[in-house]
Design an enzyme around this catalytic site. Structure first.
Site, PDB file in Angstrom:
ATOM      1  N   TYR A  34      21.149  37.246  28.510  1.00 51.53           N
ATOM      2  CA  TYR A  34      22.478  36.920  28.210  1.00 51.53           C
ATOM      3  C   TYR A  34      22.778  36.596  26.823  1.00 51.53           C
ATOM      4  CZ  TYR A  34      27.028  34.420  28.939  1.00 51.53           C
ATOM      5  OH  TYR A  34      28.279  33.953  28.673  1.00 51.53           O
ATOM      6  N   GLY A  88      38.619  32.615  36.295  1.00 45.77           N
ATOM      7  CA  GLY A  88      37.883  31.944  35.285  1.00 45.77           C
ATOM      8  C   GLY A  88      38.879  32.405  34.017  1.00 45.77           C
ATOM      9  N   LYS A 108      25.271  39.085  24.500  1.00 37.45           N
ATOM     10  CA  LYS A 108      26.400  38.381  23.874  1.00 37.45           C
ATOM     11  C   LYS A 108      26.381  38.714  22.288  1.00 37.45           C
ATOM     12  CE  LYS A 108      28.755  37.269  27.398  1.00 37.45           C
ATOM     13  NZ  LYS A 108      30.006  37.910  27.755  1.00 37.45           N
TER      14      LYS A 108
HETATM   15  P1  NAD Z   1      33.431  34.136  36.131  1.00 32.53           P
HETATM   16  O1  NAD Z   1      32.046  34.256  36.611  1.00 32.53           O
HETATM   17  O2  NAD Z   1      34.191  33.275  36.641  1.00 32.53           O
HETATM   18  O3  NAD Z   1      33.967  35.533  35.972  1.00 32.53           O
HETATM   19  C1  NAD Z   1      33.460  36.898  35.467  1.00 32.53           C
HETATM   20  C2  NAD Z   1      34.316  37.835  35.856  1.00 32.53           C
HETATM   21  O4  NAD Z   1      33.400  39.152  35.633  1.00 32.53           O
HETATM   22  C3  NAD Z   1      34.793  37.977  37.222  1.00 32.53           C
HETATM   23  O5  NAD Z   1      36.001  38.241  37.546  1.00 32.53           O
HETATM   24  C4  NAD Z   1      33.717  39.275  37.820  1.00 32.53           C
HETATM   25  O6  NAD Z   1      34.473  39.989  38.863  1.00 32.53           O
HETATM   26  C5  NAD Z   1      33.691  40.160  36.623  1.00 32.53           C
HETATM   27  N1  NAD Z   1      32.622  40.798  36.494  1.00 32.53           N
HETATM   28  C6  NAD Z   1      30.970  40.425  36.608  1.00 32.53           C
HETATM   29  N2  NAD Z   1      30.370  41.522  36.604  1.00 32.53           N
HETATM   30  C7  NAD Z   1      31.412  42.652  36.696  1.00 32.53           C
HETATM   31  C8  NAD Z   1      31.247  44.161  36.805  1.00 32.53           C
HETATM   32  N3  NAD Z   1      29.952  44.720  37.016  1.00 32.53           N
HETATM   33  N4  NAD Z   1      32.069  44.623  36.981  1.00 32.53           N
HETATM   34  C9  NAD Z   1      33.375  44.245  36.790  1.00 32.53           C
HETATM   35  N5  NAD Z   1      33.785  42.945  36.762  1.00 32.53           N
HETATM   36  C10 NAD Z   1      32.657  42.077  36.935  1.00 32.53           C
HETATM   37  O7  NAD Z   1      33.104  33.795  34.635  1.00 32.53           O
HETATM   38  P2  NAD Z   1      33.753  33.151  33.414  1.00 32.53           P
HETATM   39  O8  NAD Z   1      33.351  32.099  32.881  1.00 32.53           O
HETATM   40  O9  NAD Z   1      35.481  33.393  33.669  1.00 32.53           O
HETATM   41  O10 NAD Z   1      33.405  34.109  32.327  1.00 32.53           O
HETATM   42  C11 NAD Z   1      34.254  35.293  31.714  1.00 32.53           C
HETATM   43  C12 NAD Z   1      33.717  35.687  30.443  1.00 32.53           C
HETATM   44  O11 NAD Z   1      33.390  34.667  29.415  1.00 32.53           O
HETATM   45  C13 NAD Z   1      32.079  36.267  30.576  1.00 32.53           C
HETATM   46  O12 NAD Z   1      31.862  37.507  29.694  1.00 32.53           O
HETATM   47  C14 NAD Z   1      31.360  34.953  30.004  1.00 32.53           C
HETATM   48  O13 NAD Z   1      30.118  35.566  29.818  1.00 32.53           O
HETATM   49  C15 NAD Z   1      32.083  34.424  29.055  1.00 32.53           C
HETATM   50  N6  NAD Z   1      31.730  33.174  28.691  1.00 32.53           N
HETATM   51  C16 NAD Z   1      31.971  32.162  29.647  1.00 32.53           C
HETATM   52  C17 NAD Z   1      31.548  30.816  29.162  1.00 32.53           C
HETATM   53  C18 NAD Z   1      31.769  29.745  30.191  1.00 32.53           C
HETATM   54  O14 NAD Z   1      31.422  28.648  29.981  1.00 32.53           O
HETATM   55  N7  NAD Z   1      32.333  30.040  31.545  1.00 32.53           N
HETATM   56  C19 NAD Z   1      31.227  30.584  28.243  1.00 32.53           C
HETATM   57  C20 NAD Z   1      30.955  31.713  27.107  1.00 32.53           C
HETATM   58  C21 NAD Z   1      31.499  32.949  27.604  1.00 32.53           C
END
Ligand code: NAD
Length: 237
Positions: free
Chosen positions: A145, A13, A149
């Site tokens: 969440y 991601g 955040k």
């Molecule tokens: P994703 O679910 O694809 O990836 C999440 C990552 O976090 C993974 O690599 C996972 O291994 C890691 N992770 C989760 N829990 C963990 C833990 N306890 N210890 C270590 N690693 C852990 O998500 P993404 O969409 O790539 O999101 C990445 C970040 O961006 C997150 O913080 C998410 O909240 C934020 N975000 C995502 C979006 C979206 O639309 N996808 C929007 C806003 C913010």
């Protein structure tokens, strides 16, 4: 100059795109991941992948030891790892709430606190936290969440004040909806509903979030701290 960069949750991601962006810069990149195998493209690019659950302080300590041994002090930390456990309040258990806070907010505290040690010694450091537009706007079914955040913003701004004189910057990137596994759980109808509210009328690609992170960690951002940069297609304005 090649810096030691750590991206938590860098195996997929947004984190994967961020790791790629720094590796393309020629930086020494380490990622942490919670489960599965790190993608081959990263290991082939010389990225150090360390398994580490950020809810476990001991695993965080061990991960830093390994990274410092191989790459030296972490100079740039991108705290990206995060989870969702969506539920309406009426059905949200205390565990649903605390586990999201423990990963997204306290987990970030753990990795930032540990990185800060080396940054204080080096008298410089760059920390970028990944928040979300949901932390600013709120979202039905995501009170846990959104609280985590929004908490990151207060956390980063406090540390920006506390550690600015030590040449350590703390900034926040606040993505909108991004095309990753995290948003794959949404139905086609939900996705359409979201896109209809986004001025740029589409989801972000992970590389578009990575570009803002790379900027905040670069010399071009040397006088920016405590900033919250939205990369949300205009959704949060
Ligand atoms: P994703 O679910 O694809 O990836 C999440 C990552 O976090 C993974 O690599 C996972 O291994 C890691 N992770 C989760 N829990 C963990 C833990 N306890 N210890 C270590 N690693 C852990 O998500 P993404 O969409 O790539 O999101 C990445 C970040 O961006 C997150 O913080 C998410 O909240 C934020 N975000 C995502 C979006 C979206 O639309 N996808 C929007 C806003 C913010």
């Amino acid at each position: 100059m090649s810096r030691s960069v750590l991206v938590t949750g860098g195996n997929r991601g947004i984190g994967l795109a961020i790791a790629r962006a720094f590796a393309d810069n020629g930086d020494k990149v380490a990622i942490t991941y919670r489960s599965g195998e790190p993608p081959q493209e990263l290991t082939e690019a010389g990225v150090l992948a360390v398994r580490c659950d950020i809810t476990d302080a001991e695993q965080v300590e061990q991960a830093y030891k390994e990274i410092e041994e191989k790459h030296g002090n972490v100079e740039v930390l991108v705290a990206n790892a995060g989870i969702t456990k969506d539920q309406l309040l009426i059905r949200m258990s205390e565990e649903d709430f605390t586990s999201v806070l423990d990963t997204n907010l306290t987990g970030t505290f753990r990795v930032v606190k540990r990185a800060n040690r080396g940054m204080l010694r080096a008298k410089k450091g760059r920390v970028v936290l990944i928040s979300s537009v949901v932390g600013l706007l709120g979202s039905a079914g995501q009170a846990n969440y959104a609280a985590s955040k929004a908490g990151l913003v207060g956390f980063a701004r406090s540390l920006a004040r506390e550690l600015g004189s030590r040449n350590i910057t703390f900034n926040v990137v606040s993505p909108g909806f991004v095309d990753t596994d995290m948003t794959q759980v949404l139905t086609e109808e939900q996705r359409k509903g979201i896109v209809a509210q986004v001025p740029l009328a589409r989801y972000a690609q992970p590389a578009e979030i990575a570009a803002a992170v790379r900027f905040l960690a670069s010399d071009d951002a040397s006088y920016i701290t405590g900033a919250v940069i939205p990369v949300d297609g205009g959704l949060g304005m």
